[in-house]
Design a protein around this motif. Structure first.
Motif, PDB file in Angstrom:
ATOM      1  N   PRO A  21      85.503   4.304 -28.907  1.00 13.38           N
ATOM      2  CA  PRO A  21      86.569   3.932 -27.956  1.00 13.38           C
ATOM      3  C   PRO A  21      87.965   4.259 -28.485  1.00 13.38           C
ATOM      4  CG  PRO A  21      85.012   2.148 -28.169  1.00 13.38           C
ATOM      5  CD  PRO A  21      84.653   3.154 -29.208  1.00 13.38           C
ATOM      6  N   LEU A  22      88.163   4.135 -29.782  1.00 10.54           N
ATOM      7  CA  LEU A  22      89.450   4.469 -30.373  1.00 10.54           C
ATOM      8  C   LEU A  22      89.728   5.965 -30.261  1.00 10.54           C
ATOM      9  CD1 LEU A  22      91.839   3.305 -31.987  1.00 10.54           C
ATOM     10  CD2 LEU A  22      90.576   3.898 -34.050  1.00 10.54           C
ATOM     11  N   TYR A  56      88.365   8.010 -28.077  1.00 12.21           N
ATOM     12  CA  TYR A  56      88.500   8.264 -26.642  1.00 12.21           C
ATOM     13  C   TYR A  56      89.912   7.945 -26.168  1.00 12.21           C
ATOM     14  CZ  TYR A  56      87.290   7.811 -21.668  1.00 12.21           C
ATOM     15  OH  TYR A  56      87.232   7.933 -20.308  1.00 12.21           O
ATOM     16  N   THR A  57      90.480   6.827 -26.632  1.00 12.19           N
ATOM     17  CA  THR A  57      91.837   6.435 -26.263  1.00 12.19           C
ATOM     18  C   THR A  57      92.853   7.430 -26.782  1.00 12.19           C
ATOM     19  OG1 THR A  57      91.163   4.116 -26.316  1.00 12.19           O
ATOM     20  CG2 THR A  57      93.526   4.569 -26.394  1.00 12.19           C
ATOM     21  N   LEU A  78      95.451   9.740 -24.654  1.00 11.79           N
ATOM     22  CA  LEU A  78      96.871   9.568 -24.952  1.00 11.79           C
ATOM     23  C   LEU A  78      97.526  10.919 -25.219  1.00 11.79           C
ATOM     24  CD1 LEU A  78      99.177   7.532 -25.566  1.00 11.79           C
ATOM     25  CD2 LEU A  78      98.479   7.706 -27.953  1.00 11.79           C
TER      26      LEU A  78
END
Length: 91
Positions: free
Chosen positions: A56-57, A59-60, A64
């Motif tokens: 998830p990190l 992916y974020t 961004l």
């Protein structure tokens, strides 16, 4: 290369010998050596846990960076004529 180890002795001080039958035995205690598996169950569990925290990190950060390169086009000015036409069709 298949790796063998003695489950009873300290790994620092282990050395391998061959028995008269041709089996590998521990040079310290004389027990048969055990094959070390390539991937163990605790390694698989650790990879799943680490990926569940990191994906998830990552992916974020990807989204961004993507939004920094190509910012989304947001048009907040609305044409009043089109708004009235839409409202007349609905009602």
């Amino acid at each position: 290369m298949v790796r063998f180890y003695c489950p009873y002795c300290n790994p620092k001080y282990q050395f391998q010998k061959k028995s008269l039958k041709g089996n590998l035995i521990c040079g310290l205690c004389g027990e048969d050596l055990v094959k070390k598996p390539f991937i163990r169950l605790n390694q698989i569990i650790a990879l799943v846990a680490a990926s569940s925290l990191l994906l998830p990190l990552i992916y974020t950060f990807i989204f961004l960076i993507k939004n920094q390169i190509n910012p989304p086009n947001k048009n907040y000015q609305v044409n009043k004529n089109s708004l009235i036409i839409i409202n007349n069709k609905i009602a």
